[in-house]
Design a protein around this motif. Structure first.
Motif, mmCIF file in Angstrom:
data_model
loop_
_atom_site.group_PDB
_atom_site.id
_atom_site.type_symbol
_atom_site.label_atom_id
_atom_site.label_comp_id
_atom_site.label_asym_id
_atom_site.label_seq_id
_atom_site.Cartn_x
_atom_site.Cartn_y
_atom_site.Cartn_z
ATOM 1 N N ARG A 119 1.101 41.065 -50.778
ATOM 2 C CA ARG A 119 1.737 40.550 -49.572
ATOM 3 C C ARG A 119 3.151 40.081 -49.882
ATOM 4 O O ARG A 119 3.453 39.615 -50.975
ATOM 5 C CB ARG A 119 0.904 39.389 -48.992
ATOM 6 C CG ARG A 119 -0.284 39.886 -48.185
ATOM 7 C CD ARG A 119 -1.256 38.752 -47.909
ATOM 8 N NE ARG A 119 -0.673 37.628 -47.168
ATOM 9 C CZ ARG A 119 -0.673 37.524 -45.840
ATOM 10 N NH1 ARG A 119 -1.202 38.492 -45.095
ATOM 11 N NH2 ARG A 119 -0.172 36.451 -45.250
ATOM 12 N N ASP A 126 3.609 29.510 -38.717
ATOM 13 C CA ASP A 126 2.417 29.904 -37.949
ATOM 14 C C ASP A 126 2.584 31.293 -37.335
ATOM 15 O O ASP A 126 1.615 32.058 -37.234
ATOM 16 C CB ASP A 126 2.142 28.869 -36.856
ATOM 17 C CG ASP A 126 1.607 27.559 -37.404
ATOM 18 O OD1 ASP A 126 1.156 27.570 -38.567
ATOM 19 O OD2 ASP A 126 1.688 26.531 -36.684
ATOM 20 N N ARG A 141 2.611 33.853 -40.626
ATOM 21 C CA ARG A 141 1.629 33.740 -41.701
ATOM 22 C C ARG A 141 0.617 34.880 -41.707
ATOM 23 O O ARG A 141 0.084 35.250 -42.756
ATOM 24 C CB ARG A 141 0.914 32.387 -41.606
ATOM 25 C CG ARG A 141 -0.012 32.122 -42.804
ATOM 26 C CD ARG A 141 -0.549 30.701 -42.800
ATOM 27 N NE ARG A 141 0.443 29.745 -43.319
ATOM 28 C CZ ARG A 141 1.010 28.806 -42.606
ATOM 29 N NH1 ARG A 141 0.699 28.665 -41.314
ATOM 30 N NH2 ARG A 141 1.874 27.987 -43.145
ATOM 31 N N SER A 142 0.371 35.482 -40.563
ATOM 32 C CA SER A 142 -0.621 36.563 -40.523
ATOM 33 C C SER A 142 -0.152 37.791 -41.292
ATOM 34 O O SER A 142 -0.966 38.595 -41.764
ATOM 35 C CB SER A 142 -0.924 36.952 -39.068
ATOM 36 O OG SER A 142 0.263 37.404 -38.425
ATOM 37 N N ASP A 143 1.157 37.920 -41.441
ATOM 38 C CA ASP A 143 1.693 39.104 -42.123
ATOM 39 C C ASP A 143 2.315 38.791 -43.483
ATOM 40 O O ASP A 143 2.485 39.692 -44.308
ATOM 41 C CB ASP A 143 2.776 39.763 -41.254
ATOM 42 C CG ASP A 143 2.217 40.253 -39.926
ATOM 43 O OD1 ASP A 143 1.152 40.900 -39.943
ATOM 44 O OD2 ASP A 143 2.849 39.987 -38.889
ATOM 45 N N ARG A 171 8.337 38.070 -34.909
ATOM 46 C CA ARG A 171 7.732 38.963 -35.908
ATOM 47 C C ARG A 171 8.488 40.279 -35.982
ATOM 48 O O ARG A 171 8.682 40.843 -37.055
ATOM 49 C CB ARG A 171 6.255 39.206 -35.566
ATOM 50 C CG ARG A 171 5.328 38.096 -36.018
ATOM 51 C CD ARG A 171 3.879 38.528 -35.975
ATOM 52 N NE ARG A 171 3.420 38.741 -34.602
ATOM 53 C CZ ARG A 171 2.843 37.811 -33.854
ATOM 54 N NH1 ARG A 171 2.648 36.596 -34.336
ATOM 55 N NH2 ARG A 171 2.447 38.081 -32.615
#
Length: 564
Positions: A4, A22, A25-27, A116
């Protein structure tokens, strides 16, 4: 799963850092800094892991603007994207950020999707930049430079273009002596000089093609503009503070076919630049068809040399030497010709310089020595007493640690006393490494060889050589006996050399003798031997055998060192 990517969020407000984190963080994995100074500290430790910086502008200790100032000075950060993330939609702040090197600008209250997307786009752009731009210099790399040049040529059909190959003379030596850091510093400076001058010119493309090589393609109306660009670059480079000699070389190809592959244009410019090497005060060379044909011819020679040696296309010829007192042949100099299967004869002045540059001369020298040893062995086995044959020893061989032993092994293999094989060294050899040459000559003398100095008087250290090196025979070229106003001086020089050699108990061979009055002149002076077209051109082994066997009874021995 792949590793990552890390995003470094730089913001003095913890709540704002958490909000951005926030969203991303998913990517991505997240790193945080509360000001520009802390961000630089994190970068120094984890640069390789970080793929993006999200930067606030208003922070204590070091704000976003100060950070960008520091960031853009570090070439290792040139592919690391910075997206400014702020609360206010201020065009002036946005413009200033972009001018300082920020890649994009996004508001903190943008939707998660927009944020994003901006982050992902910046990272993708950095990948493209990494492929398109040279890491060390920040200018185009080869692929992007070729692409931009092709677009330029297509857009300006009918314009005149020059393609320039530009490199640093003796860069490898600089890199070796002063280290890779200094080499990188120099390349970075040269790239900056090219960027500055080309930006001022306002037209054209430029890039780093690898190592110390740069390329430029410029439109021009007047050819003087090309040289003005080069002089401008060199003027900038002269500002570089160095304690070593620094010169550059440029090859210029005037594009006559705009549809030609850009790489081929560079090939032609590179060929032209190669003509600068080893030529003092020659820094720019314009490509011509003649230069191109010469290089092509040389490449054909290189491509064919190994097969030619394996197939014995190299033929040894013998140019007889004559003993003046008896006007009879006495020995010869072994010369080499290249006879291709097609029947074409390639003369040594075409291939010898090439072989000396690429080192192949060591193989060819050995081949000639062995052929001559075989001939001498054949003569001895038939009960004859052949006069010595001299062979040339290239300067390259003197730096070959196996040279002397390989030569001695040859005469042992063919059971030849060493005085039958004389060794010719050109005077220029002695000026390169006197100590090395002295050791080699002493070693060969101890082994029983006779040493001849070829082209005596052609250099600037002839008398020093005679003082320091124990030689047996001097060969002087009859070019001293030139016609015209200098003929009388030349004759006096030849006479002085012969008298000096006599006082030093050295034999003299005059070569290049072509006319009877030269023979008479040399005979009157007591010259020992002559070699030249007047008595005989280089001839085949069969012709030489017939010549020497016919006159064998008339031959007398040249004084030789005792064989060991």
């Amino acid at each position: 799963m792949g590793r990552r990517k890390y995003v470094l969020i730089v913001d003095d407000c913890q709540q704002d850092r958490m909000a951005v984190a926030d969203v991303l963080r998913s990517d991505y994995d997240i790193l945080e800094a509360c000001n520009g100074k802390q961000a630089l500290e994190i970068l120094s430790r984890k640069r390789a892991q970080i793929s993006l910086i999200m930067l606030d502008l208003m922070m204590p200790v070091m704000d976003g603007y100060e950070f960008l100032e520091m960031y853009r000075k570090r070439k290792e950060y040139s592919y690391l994207p910075v997206v400014v993330c702020t609360t206010e939609d201020d065009p002036e702040r946005e413009q200033k950020s972009l001018e300082l090197g920020a890649w994009d600008f996004v508001l903190k209250n943008s939707s998660p999707g927009i944020m994003r997307l901006r982050a992902g786009n910046a990272i993708e752009k950095s990948k493209v930049r990494f492929l398109e731009y040279d890491f060390l210099t920040g200018i185009y790399g080869q692929q992007k430079f070729y692409q931009a040049t092709r677009e330029l040529l297509d857009q300006r059909a009918g314009a005149n273009f020059a393609f320039i190959h530009f490199d640093i003379d003796r860069f490898r030596i600089i890199n070796t002596l002063y280290g890779s850091k200094e080499g990188d510093r120099l390349i970075h400076f040269v790239a900056g000089a090219i960027r500055k001058v080309m930006t001022a010119y306002g037209r054209g493309t430029y890039g780093r093609l690898g190592g110390d090589v740069f390329g430029m393609c410029v439109p021009y109306e007047d050819g003087a503009a090309i040289y003005h660009i080069l002089e401008g670059i060199r003027a900038e480079i002269r500002k570089h503070s160095v304690h070593y000699y620094l010169e550059t070389c440029a090859g210029i190809y005037l594009v006559d076919d705009p549809d030609m592959e850009v790489a081929a244009m560079h090939d032609n410019a590179e060929i032209a630049a190669a003509q600068c090497k080893g030529q003092y005060m020659v820094h720019d060379v314009l490509y011509t068809e003649e230069i191109g044909q010469k290089v092509l011819r040389e490449q054909h020679i290189i491509d064919e040399m190994d097969a030619a040696l394996a197939e014995q296309q190299f033929i040894v010829y013998f140019q007889p030497k004559y003993q003046l007192k008896k006007m009879a042949p006495y020995g010869a100099e072994a010369l080499v010709r290249w006879k291709k299967p097609s029947g074409e004869i390639v003369l040594p002045n075409e291939f010898i310089p090439i072989f000396e540059r690429n080192g192949f001369i060591t193989k060819l020298d050995y081949y000639v020595w062995e052929k001559v040893c075989q001939f001498i062995d054949s003569e001895l086995s038939q009960g004859r007493n052949p006069a010595p044959i001299s062979v040339n020893v290239s300067r390259v061989n003197l730096y070959n640690p196996d040279f002397m032993d390989s030569l001695i092994d040859l005469i042992h293999r063919y059971h030849i006393p060493p005085h039958y094989l004389n060794l010719e060294l050109t005077e220029s050899v002695f000026s390169e490494d006197a100590e090395l040459i002295q050791r080699a000559v002493n070693y060969l003398h101890d082994a029983g060889f006779t040493i001849l100095m070829d082209d005596f008087g052609s250099g600037y250290s002839s008398l020093n050589i005679l003082k320091d090196v124990d030689l047996d025979v001097l060969k002087i070229d009859m070019k001293f006996f030139s016609k015209g106003n200098t003929a009388e001086k030349g004759a006096k020089i030849i006479e002085a050399v012969i008298r000096m050699a006599e006082s030093l108990d050295m034999m003299v061979i005059a070569e290049g003798v072509e006319e009877k009055h030269q023979v008479d002149f040399l005979n009157d002076l007591g010259c020992d031997y002559i070699q030249g077209y007047y008595f005989g051109r280089p001839m085949s082994q069969d012709q030489y055998e017939k010549l020497t066997n016919h006159d064998e009874e008339e031959q007398h021995d040249m004084p030789q060192p005792e064989s060991s």
